[in-house]
Design a protein around this motif. Structure first.
Motif, PDB file in Angstrom:
ATOM      1  N   LEU A 398       0.762  -1.097  -0.198  1.00 45.66           N
ATOM      2  CA  LEU A 398      -0.093   0.059   0.111  1.00 45.66           C
ATOM      3  C   LEU A 398       0.884   1.140   0.101  1.00 45.66           C
ATOM      4  N   ILE A 399       0.369   2.473  -0.529  1.00 41.63           N
ATOM      5  CA  ILE A 399       1.034   3.607  -0.742  1.00 41.63           C
ATOM      6  C   ILE A 399       0.156   4.476   0.165  1.00 41.63           C
ATOM      7  N   TYR A 400       0.577   4.918   1.392  1.00 40.48           N
ATOM      8  CA  TYR A 400      -0.170   5.607   2.272  1.00 40.48           C
ATOM      9  C   TYR A 400      -0.309   7.118   1.891  1.00 40.48           C
ATOM     10  N   THR A 401      -1.552   7.746   1.964  1.00 41.69           N
ATOM     11  CA  THR A 401      -1.541   9.195   1.336  1.00 41.69           C
ATOM     12  C   THR A 401      -2.277  10.082   2.348  1.00 41.69           C
ATOM     13  N   ASP A 402      -3.191  10.737   2.290  1.00 45.69           N
ATOM     14  CA  ASP A 402      -3.960  11.617   2.886  1.00 45.69           C
ATOM     15  C   ASP A 402      -4.308  11.219   4.436  1.00 45.69           C
ATOM     16  N   LEU A 403      -4.217  12.217   5.396  1.00 47.20           N
ATOM     17  CA  LEU A 403      -4.477  11.915   6.947  1.00 47.20           C
ATOM     18  C   LEU A 403      -5.618  12.576   7.136  1.00 47.20           C
ATOM     19  N   TYR A 404      -6.334  12.019   8.023  1.00 46.45           N
ATOM     20  CA  TYR A 404      -7.904  12.565   8.511  1.00 46.45           C
ATOM     21  C   TYR A 404      -7.938  12.668  10.090  1.00 46.45           C
ATOM     22  N   LEU A 405      -8.415  13.640  10.381  1.00 48.28           N
ATOM     23  CA  LEU A 405      -9.086  13.553  11.979  1.00 48.28           C
ATOM     24  C   LEU A 405     -10.354  14.000  12.048  1.00 48.28           C
ATOM     25  N   PHE A 406     -11.097  13.111  12.332  1.00 53.30           N
ATOM     26  CA  PHE A 406     -12.707  13.347  12.513  1.00 53.30           C
ATOM     27  C   PHE A 406     -12.738  13.826  14.114  1.00 53.30           C
ATOM     28  N   GLN A 407     -13.514  15.047  14.232  1.00 49.71           N
ATOM     29  CA  GLN A 407     -13.763  15.518  15.514  1.00 49.71           C
ATOM     30  C   GLN A 407     -15.228  15.346  15.890  1.00 49.71           C
ATOM     31  N   PHE A 408     -15.689  14.706  16.853  1.00 53.46           N
ATOM     32  CA  PHE A 408     -16.957  14.626  17.318  1.00 53.46           C
ATOM     33  C   PHE A 408     -17.181  14.960  18.573  1.00 53.46           C
ATOM     34  N   ASP A 409     -18.558  15.641  18.867  1.00 49.08           N
ATOM     35  CA  ASP A 409     -18.732  16.046  20.368  1.00 49.08           C
ATOM     36  C   ASP A 409     -19.119  14.905  21.180  1.00 49.08           C
ATOM     37  N   GLN A 410     -19.560  15.240  22.370  1.00 47.84           N
ATOM     38  CA  GLN A 410     -19.605  14.204  23.569  1.00 47.84           C
ATOM     39  C   GLN A 410     -20.689  13.193  23.005  1.00 47.84           C
ATOM     40  N   LYS A 411     -21.491  13.559  22.179  1.00 48.39           N
ATOM     41  CA  LYS A 411     -22.780  12.570  21.921  1.00 48.39           C
ATOM     42  C   LYS A 411     -22.554  11.774  20.416  1.00 48.39           C
ATOM     43  N   GLY A 412     -21.370  12.099  20.053  1.00 46.74           N
ATOM     44  CA  GLY A 412     -20.946  11.481  18.767  1.00 46.74           C
ATOM     45  C   GLY A 412     -21.511  12.269  17.452  1.00 46.74           C
ATOM     46  N   VAL A 413     -21.801  13.345  17.706  1.00 49.40           N
ATOM     47  CA  VAL A 413     -22.274  14.299  16.412  1.00 49.40           C
ATOM     48  C   VAL A 413     -20.655  14.808  15.924  1.00 49.40           C
ATOM     49  N   LEU A 414     -20.739  14.591  14.624  1.00 49.43           N
ATOM     50  CA  LEU A 414     -19.554  15.197  13.798  1.00 49.43           C
ATOM     51  C   LEU A 414     -19.388  16.624  13.748  1.00 49.43           C
ATOM     52  N   GLN A 415     -18.325  17.197  14.297  1.00 50.43           N
ATOM     53  CA  GLN A 415     -18.209  18.943  14.221  1.00 50.43           C
ATOM     54  C   GLN A 415     -17.098  19.157  13.103  1.00 50.43           C
ATOM     55  N   ASN A 416     -16.172  18.462  12.709  1.00 47.50           N
ATOM     56  CA  ASN A 416     -15.406  18.917  11.794  1.00 47.50           C
ATOM     57  C   ASN A 416     -14.581  17.540  11.104  1.00 47.50           C
ATOM     58  N   SER A 417     -14.384  17.791   9.579  1.00 42.94           N
ATOM     59  CA  SER A 417     -13.516  16.366   9.323  1.00 42.94           C
ATOM     60  C   SER A 417     -12.327  17.037   8.743  1.00 42.94           C
ATOM     61  N   PHE A 418     -11.142  17.091   9.465  1.00 46.91           N
ATOM     62  CA  PHE A 418      -9.920  17.685   9.091  1.00 46.91           C
ATOM     63  C   PHE A 418      -9.230  16.823   8.136  1.00 46.91           C
ATOM     64  N   GLY A 419      -8.620  17.228   7.082  1.00 46.26           N
ATOM     65  CA  GLY A 419      -7.758  16.172   6.271  1.00 46.26           C
ATOM     66  C   GLY A 419      -6.458  17.146   5.622  1.00 46.26           C
ATOM     67  N   ILE A 420      -5.529  16.416   5.533  1.00 48.71           N
ATOM     68  CA  ILE A 420      -4.161  17.165   4.898  1.00 48.71           C
ATOM     69  C   ILE A 420      -3.588  15.944   4.349  1.00 48.71           C
ATOM     70  N   ASP A 421      -2.844  16.552   3.301  1.00 49.77           N
ATOM     71  CA  ASP A 421      -1.841  15.657   2.257  1.00 49.77           C
ATOM     72  C   ASP A 421      -0.830  15.150   3.277  1.00 49.77           C
ATOM     73  N   ASP A 422      -0.579  13.893   3.181  1.00 50.00           N
ATOM     74  CA  ASP A 422       0.772  13.375   3.682  1.00 50.00           C
ATOM     75  C   ASP A 422       2.119  13.655   2.985  1.00 50.00           C
ATOM     76  N   ASP A 423       2.874  13.860   3.763  1.00 51.58           N
ATOM     77  CA  ASP A 423       4.144  14.609   3.356  1.00 51.58           C
ATOM     78  C   ASP A 423       5.527  13.366   3.167  1.00 51.58           C
ATOM     79  N   SER A 424       5.094  12.226   3.305  1.00 50.86           N
ATOM     80  CA  SER A 424       6.015  10.998   2.892  1.00 50.86           C
ATOM     81  C   SER A 424       6.397  11.208   1.288  1.00 50.86           C
TER      82      SER A 424
END
Length: 548
Positions: A398-424
C-alpha cells in the motif's frame, strides 16, 4: 549467516521543508556511547516535581549482564547527569520494573483454537518463539502450530467455533463457542447459545459461562482492547460484538429485531465484565476499532443507514473489503446499555471537511476503505478519530496518502473532518521496495493545550527509511524501519480551521518509535525524544504550544 548494514538513509530526491521555520522552545543533542548506540531506549521518565526527564538506553553487556545508560535532563534540556549501571540479567527486572528484555530468544508453549471442516471447535498446541532483533529493537514473534489435542465431552465435540483470545503470557485461551443443538429441532442453537470458557495448557476448563441470546447472532467484532484508565495492565479485556441473524434459511428461527446488537466485555480470566445491548442505526457495520475507558466501550466504523430496520445478517454474510460505505457509526455503551449511537453520512463528512489554506484539494473521507485507527477521548468528553487513506498497487504494498482527523462532540455528532496531504516522499527501491517511506503509515496523537478552543494534531511522518539485509545460504532478506519526524498542526476546534503547521527535525533528527514524546508540566508541554541522523546522538526537543 552474513549480515550487512545499509547505512544509507533512503530519501530519493526529497528535501524536507520547514513550513514556517519556527524553532522549538529548546533543543539538545547528546553524543551517546557506542554501546548505547547499539542498544535501544527502554524507558523514558518525567518528574514534574524535580522538573527532570530521564532517557534510559539498554544494551547487552555480556551473555549474563545488561547495561543501563541513563541520561537526565532538566526541563530546559540541560544535561544534568549520565549514569551507567551494569547489572546481571537475572536481577535487572527487580531493579527496573519496566525492563522487558528476556534474552536473545525465549519460547512460550500454549494453546490455539480453530474450527475444523464442519465448524467444530478444535484445540491445538502451539509454540511461540520470541527472538530479539537489535535492528528493529523488539522481539520478532514466530508461531508454530503443533498437534491437535483431544478436547471432547461437554465442552469439546459439542461446541461450534466462533472466536478465541490467546493469552501468550501463560498459554491459556479464552474461547467463544456455540452449543450445538439437534440438527432438525434446533439447527441454529450454536449461533444463539454461547459459551465463554477458559482452558489452560493441561486442557483444564478453568471457567465456563453460558450466554443465551434467545435467537441466532452473527459475530461482527472480536479483539483484545486495553483500558485507557489502566494502560499498564499485563493483559487486555476481550471485546465481542454480536448482531441478530435472519433472512434466507432461518425461517422461524430469525431474530425478532435486526437492530438489537450485543456487546460482551470478557476478562483474561474468562469472566464477563459487562454485557450490553444497543439499537444500531447502521447495518453491514464494519467495526474498525474499539476503546475501553473505565466502564465505557467505544465502537466505530463504516456501514449503511438505509433500511437498517430490515437488514439482518444472514448465514452467508461476509464483509466486503471493496465496499463504498454511505455512513459512519460511532457507539458508546456502558455496563448495561448505550450512552449514544450516532450515524454520520458521507455527505456530512464532505460538508464539514476542512483543509489548510494553501492546500489545493480537499482531503476528505468518501466512504471507501481507509485505515481507520485510534480513537482519543478529550478532556471534556469530545471524541477524535484518526485515519489515513491509501492507494493500492497491483503487485506491491500500500502507498499511504492523506491523513484525516474526525472531531465529534460528546454525543458522537461530527463537528469537523480535518484532512491534510501526507508528506512522505518516494524513496529508493530495495528489498522489494520496502525502503520507500510511503509504504509506512504516519502515526498521530492528539494534544490539548490550556486553551480548550485549540487542539494540536501531533503527526509522526515517515521521512526516509533505514534498512538492514541478512543472507542465510542463498536467501537474502531485507528489513527496513521508517525514520519519522514530528509535524505539529494547530487546529481551531471551535471554528473548524487549520491555524498553523510546523515541522521539526530538519531532516537531521528522527523520533524514537517507542517513546516519541513525553508530556511535562502537568501535561501542558511536550519533549520530543529521538536520535540524530547518524544514530550516534540522542535528540531532545521541547515543544511549547503557547508559542505556536
Amino acid at each position: 549467516m552474513k549480515k550487512s548494514l545499509l547505512a544509507l538513509l533512503f530519501t530519493g530526491l526529497f528535501t524536507l521543508q520547514q513550513v514556517n521555520g519556527q524553532q522549538l522552545a529548546a533543543e539538545k543533542t547528546v553524543d551517546i556511547s557506542g554501546k548505547a548506540n547499539r542498544g535501544y531506549i527502554g524507558n523514558v521518565e518525567r518528574n514534574d516535581q524535580t522538573r527532570e526527564v530521564a532517557v534510559t538506553y539498554v544494551t547487552k553487556s555480556t551473555n549474563s549482564k545488561v547495561k543501563f545508560e541513563r541520561y537526565t535532563f532538566d526541563y530546559d534540556l540541560n544535561l544534568k547527569s549520565d549514569v551507567v549501571d551494569e547489572i546481571e540479567l537475572t536481577k535487572a527486572k527487580e531493579k527496573y520494573s519496566w525492563f522487558k528484555y528476556k534474552g536473545e530468544a525465549y519460547v512460550v508453549e500454549g494453546l490455539t483454537a480453530s474450527p475444523n471442516l464442519t465448524g467444530t471447535f478444535v484445540i491445538k498446541k502451539k509454540q511461540v518463539t520470541y527472538s530479539w532483533n537489535w535492528f528493529l529493537l523488539k522481539y520478532k514473534k514466530t508461531t508454530k502450530t503443533l498437534e491437535k489435542l483431544k478436547f471432547e465431552g461437554e465442552n469439546g465435540k459439542n461446541m461450534y467455533y466462533i472466536s478465541h483470545y490467546e493469552n501468550d503470557s501463560n498459554g491459556d485461551i479464552v474461547a467463544l463457542a456455540g452449543e450445538k443443538g439437534n440438527a432438525s429441532k434446533d439447527p441454529y442453537l450454536h449461533f444463539q447459545k454461547h459459551h465463554i470458557f477458559r482452558v489452560n495448557g493441561s486442557l483444564q476448563i478453568l471457567s465456563d459461562i453460558t450466554v443465551d441470546l434467545g435467537s441466532p447472532h452473527k459475530l461482527l467484532y472480536s479483539a483484545p482492547v486495553t483500558d485507557e484508565k489502566n494502560p499498564d495492565a499485563e493483559q487486555a479485556d476481550w471485546v465481542v460484538v454480536l448482531a441478530p441473524m435472519g433472512g434466507a434459511g432461518l425461517g422461524k428461527f430469525q431474530a425478532a429485531d435486526p437492530t438489537q446488537y450485543t456487546v460482551l466485555r470478557i476478562s483474561p480470566e474468562g469472566k464477563i465484565v459487562s454485557q450490553s445491548k444497543f439499537t444500531t442505526k447502521a447495518h453491514t457495520w464494519t467495526i474498525t476499532g474499539s476503546v475501553i475507558d473505565g466502564s465505557k466501550i467505544y465502537l466505530y466504523g463504516p456501514g449503511y443507514a438505509k433500511d437498517v430496520a430490515k437488514k439482518y445478517y444472514d448465514l452467508a454474510y461476509f464483509p466486503n473489503e471493496a465496499a463504498k460505505f454511505t455512513d459512519f457509526q460511532l457507539v458508546r455503551v456502558n455496563a448495561t446499555g448505550s450512552d449514544f449511537v450516532s450515524v454520520t453520512s458521507i455527505e456530512e463528512f464532505t460538508a464539514k471537511a476542512r483543509k489548510p489554506e494553501d492546500q489545493k484539494k480537499l482531503s476528505v473521507y468518501n466512504g471507501k476503505k481507509v485505515d481507520i485507527r485510534d480513537l482519543t477521548i478529550g478532556s471534556e468528553g469530545q471524541i477524535y478519530i484518526i485515519a489515513q487513506d491509501f492507494k493500492t498497487q497491483q503487485d506491491g504494498p500500500l502507498i499511504y496518502t492523506d491523513l484525516y482527523l474526525f472531531q465529534f462532540d460528546q454525543k458522537g455528532v461530527l463537528q469537523n473532518s480535518f484532512g491534510i496531504d501526507d508528506d512522505s516522499r518516494k524513496g529508493a527501491i530495495i528489498g522489494g521496495g520496502v525502503a520507500d517511506a510511503r509504504f509506512y503509515p504516519s502515526s498521530s496523537t492528539i494534544f490539548e493545550g490550556k486553551d480548550p478552543s485549540f487542539i494540536y494534531w501531533m503527526q509522526f511522518v515517515p521521512h526516509s527509511t533505514k534498512c538492514v539485509s541478512e543472507t542465510s545460504g542463498t536467501v537474502k532478506t531485507t528489513e527496513c524501519r521508517p525514520l519519522k519526524y514530528p509535524r505539529v498542526i494547530k487546529l481551531d476546534a471551535t471554528k473548524g480551521s487549520f491555524v498553523k503547521i510546523e515541522q521539526y527535525g530538519n531532516g537531521e533528527y528522527f523520533l524514537n518509535e517507542d517513546f516519541p514524546l513525553v508530556y511535562i508540566e502537568n501535561n501542558s508541554k511536550i519533549i520530543f525524544i529521538g536520535e540524530t541522523k547518524s544514530e550516534k546522538g540522542l535528540w531532545v526537543g521541547k515543544f511549547d504550544p503557547s508559542t505556536l
